[in-house]
Design an enzyme around this catalytic site. Sequence first.
Site, PDB file in Angstrom:
ATOM      1  N   ARG A 141      24.915  42.745  42.717  1.00 28.32           N
ATOM      2  CA  ARG A 141      23.783  43.529  43.417  1.00 28.32           C
ATOM      3  C   ARG A 141      23.384  44.491  42.145  1.00 28.32           C
ATOM      4  NH1 ARG A 141      26.412  48.137  44.307  1.00 28.32           N
ATOM      5  NH2 ARG A 141      28.450  48.020  45.208  1.00 28.32           N
ATOM      6  N   LYS A 166      38.421  38.567  46.587  1.00 23.69           N
ATOM      7  CA  LYS A 166      38.733  39.215  45.198  1.00 23.69           C
ATOM      8  C   LYS A 166      39.632  38.094  44.811  1.00 23.69           C
ATOM      9  CE  LYS A 166      38.166  44.234  45.705  1.00 23.69           C
ATOM     10  NZ  LYS A 166      37.222  44.284  46.714  1.00 23.69           N
ATOM     11  N   GLU A 223      48.260  43.605  42.628  1.00 27.54           N
ATOM     12  CA  GLU A 223      48.217  43.287  40.955  1.00 27.54           C
ATOM     13  C   GLU A 223      48.898  44.491  40.280  1.00 27.54           C
ATOM     14  OE1 GLU A 223      43.734  45.094  40.150  1.00 27.54           O
ATOM     15  OE2 GLU A 223      43.758  43.258  40.767  1.00 27.54           O
TER      16      GLU A 223
END
Length: 668
Positions: A292, A116, A200
């Site tokens: 996906r 990430k 974050e």
Amino acid sequence: MFKKVLIANRGEIACRVIRTCRRLGIGTVAVYSEADATAQHVRQADEAWPIGGSRPAESYLCGDKILAVAKASGAQAIHPGYGFLSENADFAEAVEAAGLTFIGPSGASMRKMGSKAGAKILMQQHGVPVVPGYTGEDQDPALLAREAERIGFPLMIKAAHGGGGKGMRIVRHAGEFAANLESCQREARNAFGRDRVLLERYVEKPRHIEFQVFGDRSGNIIHLNERECSAQRRYQKVLEEAPSPFVTPELRTRMGDAAIAAARAIDYANAGTVEFIVGQGGDFYFMEINTRLQVEHPVTELTLNLDLVELQLRVAAGEPLPASLIRNKSVPADGHAIELRLYAEDPSQNFLPGSGRLTRLRLPEPSRHVRIDGGVIEGDTVTIFYDPMIAKLIVWDRTRADALQRMREALASTQITGPKSNVEFLERLVRHPAVTDGTIDTGYLDRHLDEFLPQPGATDARLLAAAASIVLLDQERKATATPGAAADPHSPWNSADGWRLGHPGKRVVVLVCAGETIEIAAHGAAGRYTFDIGSTRLEVRHAHWQESAFSAEIDGAAQRLHATADANQVVLHDGTTRHSFERVQAFAYTATGGGGGDRVAAPMPGRIVLTKVNAGDAVIEGQELIIMEAMKMEIALRAPRAGVIAALQAQAGDFVDADAILVRLEAQ
């Protein structure tokens, strides 16, 4: 096009891929674990091969075993579904190295999204908006605490590697940071093998909106509009819909452009999803790309009249995306679609996952307006080893309001007996103003969960009378169906009316509703009853129950209800609300003990992740003693009272059965 495809997955998604392959004339190969030997994906595939033990680590996560089956069966390509190996770059590259085709993006594209932190930096470089935060490799707790102060609170701690809502914590004050960091790192280490985190800024009351993207091997990348997934509980999506009621045409254009830019940044091919967090003012920030197919892909399919699995197969086989899709920068949506997931779980017990045989599973009839994607049928077992999903309900109609009503009708006709399910919770969800008004945010369910659960209080006496009538009718029907009754059905000895010499007939019906045990004194038989419920007396006439319908005159007014019953429960539905009653034997012995008092028991089968105490330790009531993992969920087991640990009967890594005693306290 491929002649034979292996599906490296199980359950609902494997059955979903098989359906499209069959329509295209492609042979299918299933793989299965010991627990899945009789599963539906095994029965529906053209051929199926065993690959190991029941645990995923012994079967569905064993890429070498799956590749061996692919070669032995003559499969030309592997579809990974979602979950398991679907986002494993090593597996994707191993498939290609074996001379087979991986039906998904390249391993290189996956690696760019595998972290990430790295993904966030990459998106910034390509002009995709990202949330302010810290993504550095230095994981010193003191440095992370300073960075948290710099970013400001509230903030989110997220596992840098992983997904599915695991390894995420919201921290609102500096004093909470250290404990949440430790918990997040432990969960990330257990789930993903790495404990790196990123920080974050936490966007208050955010929306979760994602864009379906598709790329081909000719360099074309498009988006197929958005899906909104803001109805969430603990970061797990509960309701998904397309299009979003929040997104305007202008916002759709900006977000769609950002989604395509994100996909181009990683040279994306095949199906993927770019997920954004969206503020109340329309400001949006990149979260991640799921490399996906998504669980919620059917709502896109129904609103665009597309088969995304077919597109996946064609792109993987080297075909370009259809020219009509490439020409249209944004594909107009046709109507509105909503998806819900039926799970074997108990919302009243903090959504504890369940397992067991589905003794009754009745789902709405598929139609132009209703689609069922499932991996089990009546009689199948929901096992402890995998996600406890029973089926996905997907509905479509011209407007959002009409689609919501379709979903209410679909849920009302759903009957599940066996493990407890979330169907009542979902029925409340689709009637709640935050959903019907389209104003729900990602934290709403966690903040207001009590609004979606049955509240303790007096149960309507008329409903209790209806449920009791069904219990008595069921008893009478079974009594007359016994071999002895068949010889002389008119014999008074074969009557189930409770008659005894010397006093009027009386039966006791015991029902449990919302945790409350209710005793009902009943007189009468054959559909004519008098019930004493506490100080209330009700008269029932003309009671009739058959074919899932109950009708009667209750206290002078006729009533009709949808009703099902078995030896364990009665379920009534008045067209708006589902009412569940557990049947209890009137004079059954109720044991005390189990996990209460001096003992802590496993609520279900699972694996011990962490033990936080030792024998001889003093504990307080409610203190965490053991963390266990079951059916993809982490469960904290706490001390039932203050005391001293007498014995710890499980260690980290142990697999335990349901009701196994894990901790004993010294007697008081």
